[in-house]
Design a protein around this motif. Structure first.
Motif, mmCIF file in Angstrom:
data_model
loop_
_atom_site.group_PDB
_atom_site.id
_atom_site.type_symbol
_atom_site.label_atom_id
_atom_site.label_comp_id
_atom_site.label_asym_id
_atom_site.label_seq_id
_atom_site.Cartn_x
_atom_site.Cartn_y
_atom_site.Cartn_z
ATOM 1 N N THR A 24 0.778 -1.234 0.000
ATOM 2 C CA THR A 24 0.000 0.000 0.000
ATOM 3 C C THR A 24 0.810 1.285 0.000
ATOM 4 O O THR A 24 0.517 2.184 -0.773
ATOM 5 C CB THR A 24 -0.993 0.014 1.174
ATOM 6 O OG1 THR A 24 -0.292 -0.252 2.384
ATOM 7 C CG2 THR A 24 -2.084 -1.006 0.978
ATOM 8 N N GLU A 55 -7.557 6.028 -2.887
ATOM 9 C CA GLU A 55 -8.389 6.190 -1.685
ATOM 10 C C GLU A 55 -8.986 4.847 -1.265
ATOM 11 O O GLU A 55 -9.056 4.526 -0.074
ATOM 12 C CB GLU A 55 -9.506 7.213 -1.935
ATOM 13 C CG GLU A 55 -8.999 8.637 -1.985
ATOM 14 C CD GLU A 55 -10.083 9.647 -2.354
ATOM 15 O OE1 GLU A 55 -11.212 9.232 -2.710
ATOM 16 O OE2 GLU A 55 -9.786 10.853 -2.282
ATOM 17 N N HIS A 56 -9.406 4.060 -2.249
ATOM 18 C CA HIS A 56 -9.965 2.727 -1.983
ATOM 19 C C HIS A 56 -8.902 1.819 -1.348
ATOM 20 O O HIS A 56 -9.186 1.105 -0.381
ATOM 21 C CB HIS A 56 -10.478 2.126 -3.293
ATOM 22 C CG HIS A 56 -10.987 0.735 -3.179
ATOM 23 N ND1 HIS A 56 -12.249 0.442 -2.723
ATOM 24 C CD2 HIS A 56 -10.396 -0.446 -3.437
ATOM 25 C CE1 HIS A 56 -12.418 -0.872 -2.721
ATOM 26 N NE2 HIS A 56 -11.303 -1.438 -3.156
ATOM 27 N N GLN A 58 -6.250 2.807 0.340
ATOM 28 C CA GLN A 58 -5.985 3.301 1.698
ATOM 29 C C GLN A 58 -7.046 2.794 2.670
ATOM 30 O O GLN A 58 -6.736 2.402 3.792
ATOM 31 C CB GLN A 58 -5.984 4.836 1.722
ATOM 32 C CG GLN A 58 -4.741 5.446 1.138
ATOM 33 C CD GLN A 58 -4.835 6.968 1.034
ATOM 34 O OE1 GLN A 58 -5.878 7.524 0.724
ATOM 35 N NE2 GLN A 58 -3.719 7.635 1.273
ATOM 36 N N GLU A 59 -8.290 2.790 2.218
ATOM 37 C CA GLU A 59 -9.403 2.400 3.074
ATOM 38 C C GLU A 59 -9.449 0.896 3.333
ATOM 39 O O GLU A 59 -9.674 0.453 4.448
ATOM 40 C CB GLU A 59 -10.709 2.854 2.413
ATOM 41 C CG GLU A 59 -11.936 2.680 3.270
ATOM 42 C CD GLU A 59 -13.163 3.205 2.546
ATOM 43 O OE1 GLU A 59 -14.138 2.434 2.433
ATOM 44 O OE2 GLU A 59 -13.149 4.373 2.090
ATOM 45 N N THR A 60 -9.225 0.101 2.285
ATOM 46 C CA THR A 60 -9.395 -1.350 2.399
ATOM 47 C C THR A 60 -8.089 -2.122 2.537
ATOM 48 O O THR A 60 -8.116 -3.321 2.815
ATOM 49 C CB THR A 60 -10.130 -1.911 1.162
ATOM 50 O OG1 THR A 60 -9.311 -1.718 0.003
ATOM 51 C CG2 THR A 60 -11.483 -1.244 0.968
ATOM 52 N N GLU A 61 -6.956 -1.455 2.279
ATOM 53 C CA GLU A 61 -5.638 -2.090 2.243
ATOM 54 C C GLU A 61 -5.582 -3.222 1.224
ATOM 55 O O GLU A 61 -4.822 -4.178 1.363
ATOM 56 C CB GLU A 61 -5.207 -2.560 3.634
ATOM 57 C CG GLU A 61 -5.006 -1.397 4.582
ATOM 58 C CD GLU A 61 -4.365 -1.780 5.891
ATOM 59 O OE1 GLU A 61 -3.862 -2.907 6.007
ATOM 60 O OE2 GLU A 61 -4.352 -0.927 6.784
ATOM 61 N N TYR A 120 -18.696 1.669 -4.333
ATOM 62 C CA TYR A 120 -18.210 0.669 -3.369
ATOM 63 C C TYR A 120 -18.576 1.053 -1.953
ATOM 64 O O TYR A 120 -18.435 2.111 -1.476
ATOM 65 C CB TYR A 120 -16.682 0.477 -3.500
ATOM 66 C CG TYR A 120 -16.175 -0.609 -2.587
ATOM 67 C CD1 TYR A 120 -16.331 -1.937 -2.934
ATOM 68 C CD2 TYR A 120 -15.575 -0.307 -1.380
ATOM 69 C CE1 TYR A 120 -15.886 -2.950 -2.103
ATOM 70 C CE2 TYR A 120 -15.128 -1.313 -0.541
ATOM 71 C CZ TYR A 120 -15.284 -2.621 -0.905
ATOM 72 O OH TYR A 120 -14.854 -3.635 -0.083
#
Length: 120
Positions: A24, A55-56, A58-61, A120
């Motif tokens: 990431t 951004e996705h 970062q949020e979900t790894e 999502y």
């Protein structure tokens, strides 16, 4: 994209994903750098997809958007995504689409990814 540095960066991102998977921190840095090239070239679709992608991640790894199916539209005109989530393959595909923006199919697939990332 037409910028040679952007193409080199896309190739580097794809190689890094092959080597280390979705690492990431470095991946997000590279995606942000690639986004700056898209901004320079004024390609709003790519700018948006790259921002939504990092951004996705970062949020979900991970990258939880399934790879698009070969037949992405059903009889109602709705987008059909493959139910299997293969994060590495799907991410590699969306990044590879950005290499050739003259291909209408690539643009269509990028729009589909944009919509999937937004929802999502």
């Amino acid at each position: 994209m037409e910028n040679k540095k952007a193409i080199k960066l896309i190739d580097k991102i794809l190689k890094d994903i092959d080597k280390t998977g979705i690492n990431t921190d470095k991946l997000i840095e590279d995606l942000k750098e690639l986004r700056s090239y898209a901004l320079e070239q004024q390609v709003p679709l790519v700018v948006k997809v790259l921002r939504l992608t990092y951004e996705h991640i970062q949020e979900t790894e991970s990258f939880m958007i399934p790879i698009l199916d070969d037949e992405p539209i059903d009889e109602d005109g709705e987008v059909v995504a493959n139910d299997e989530v293969a994060p590495v393959e799907s991410l590699k595909y969306v990044i590879a689409l950005m290499k050739n923006l003259n291909n209408k199919g690539n643009i269509a697939d990028l729009k589909e990814y944009r919509d999937l990332l937004n929802s999502y």
